[in-house]
Design a protein around this motif. Structure first.
Motif: not given
Length: 347
Positions: A260-268, A232-237
């Motif tokens: 951290n960017s993956l946590a942001i995607g998970a939060i969304r 997974l390379r981005s919050p969207e991923d």
């Protein structure tokens, strides 16, 4: 009649000789002042500095170093994965602060996990004769740096250990950090813990995944491969992957987002599905505003200021002539409890 270009109309830059004439001192005295050498009285320093300011003089540091014969460029290269990421930008700032004290410029660039980009940027920086190099590598092996290391170029690795060469490195205990995150979720009663991770070819991503798997097995829980989403390379991923996991017949009750960017995607994703208060989440790496999302994000935090301080210490020590054996500094992460990782599974 030939018209002059804008460049041709520019006034010539002030010279050191003009500064000396205006200040009423010798060229050598001006050189000592602009190079911050001793042996000049305060009143003379003040006169030279006034002349420098009045004339708009800019000292040519490269020419000065060439005259001295020390081979220094007063530049350090910093190649990080993504300078827009909060971890990389905070690390870069620490190095900039240390460089400023030494009047050293930091030349930085993002690698974006592209090995060929790394090699090309390293080659360009070496050609420009940087005094040292900070590297968060995208390559798997680093033998291509062997000649540069043998020639005396100081290179310090950060976040990832060198492979194929031996040089200084500053890393965090990623396996320990993953264990902290998973053990914390286990302590809340979770058994269905999902993993969101970056590409397995990335040293840190693989180590964090290994730590996740090992911690589950130590708790006598066989990891469910269907709960792991990697590359997974981005919050969207991360958001898309988590949505797939939450649609499983037996979805996870907790998530370990290993970047951290993956946590942001998970939060969304959790907020969009109305699950932010019922599915636990622990992230790896802190980021701005992580403490004010709802619920505030529990994270495994790397002390970026300490990492930056250690990197600067090693790099500038090497530049100053330290020839001791390479040092591999491993720092301990910290579990920061805020709320999202303390949500218990529904009965």
């Amino acid at each position: 009649m030939t018209s002059l270009s804008n460049e041709d109309r520019r006034p010539p830059r002030a010279t050191m000789r003009e500064v000396a004439a205006l200040a009423g001192v010798s060229l050598k005295t001006v050189s000592r002042v602009v190079n911050r050498e001793g042996g000049v009285s305060p009143d003379v320093v003040a006169r030279v500095e006034r002349a420098v300011s009045q004339l708009g003089y800019r000292h040519n540091l490269a020419a000065s170093n060439l005259r001295r014969g020390n081979g220094r460029s007063a530049m350090v290269g910093a190649l990080l994965q993504d300078v827009s990421n909060s971890f990389s930008s905070s690390l870069l700032r620490s190095l900039e602060d240390a460089g400023r004290d030494r009047d050293v410029a930091i030349v930085s660039s993002s690698l974006d996990e592209e090995p060929e980009r790394e090699r090309a940027l390293v080659e360009g920086l070496v050609r420009r004769r940087v005094d040292g190099l900070l590297l968060m590598p995208a390559t798997q092996r680093h033998d291509y740096l062997a000649d540069d290391l043998r020639s005396g170029l100081p290179i310090v690795f950060v976040d990832r250990r060198p492979n194929g060469v031996d040089t200084d490195s500053v890393t965090v205990d990623n396996a320990l950090g993953a264990r902290m995150a998973v053990e914390h979720l286990l302590a809340q009663g979770h058994r269905r813990i999902a993993f969101l991770g970056d590409m397995p070819t990335i040293q840190t991503a693989q180590t964090r995944h290994d730590g996740y798997v090992a911690t589950l097995r130590a708790a006598h829980i066989e990891p469910d491969a269907s709960l792991s989403a990697v590359s997974l390379r981005s919050p969207e991923d991360a958001a898309a992957a988590l949505n797939r996991l939450l649609d499983l017949p037996d979805p996870p009750t907790a998530i370990f987002a290993a970047r951290n960017s993956l946590a942001i995607g998970a939060i969304r994703a959790l907020h969009q599905r109305g699950l932010a208060g019922s599915v636990a989440l622990v992230g790896f790496d802190d980021f701005p505003l992580a403490d004010i999302v709802d619920p505030p994000l529990t994270v495994v935090k790397q002390n970026v200021a300490m990492i930056g301080s250690e990197v600067a210490k090693r790099l500038f020590a090497r530049i100053d002539g330290d020839t001791s054996a390479p040092q591999h500094v491993v720092l301990t992460p910290e579990l920061v409890i805020r709320g999202s990782g303390e949500i218990r599974p529904a009965s």
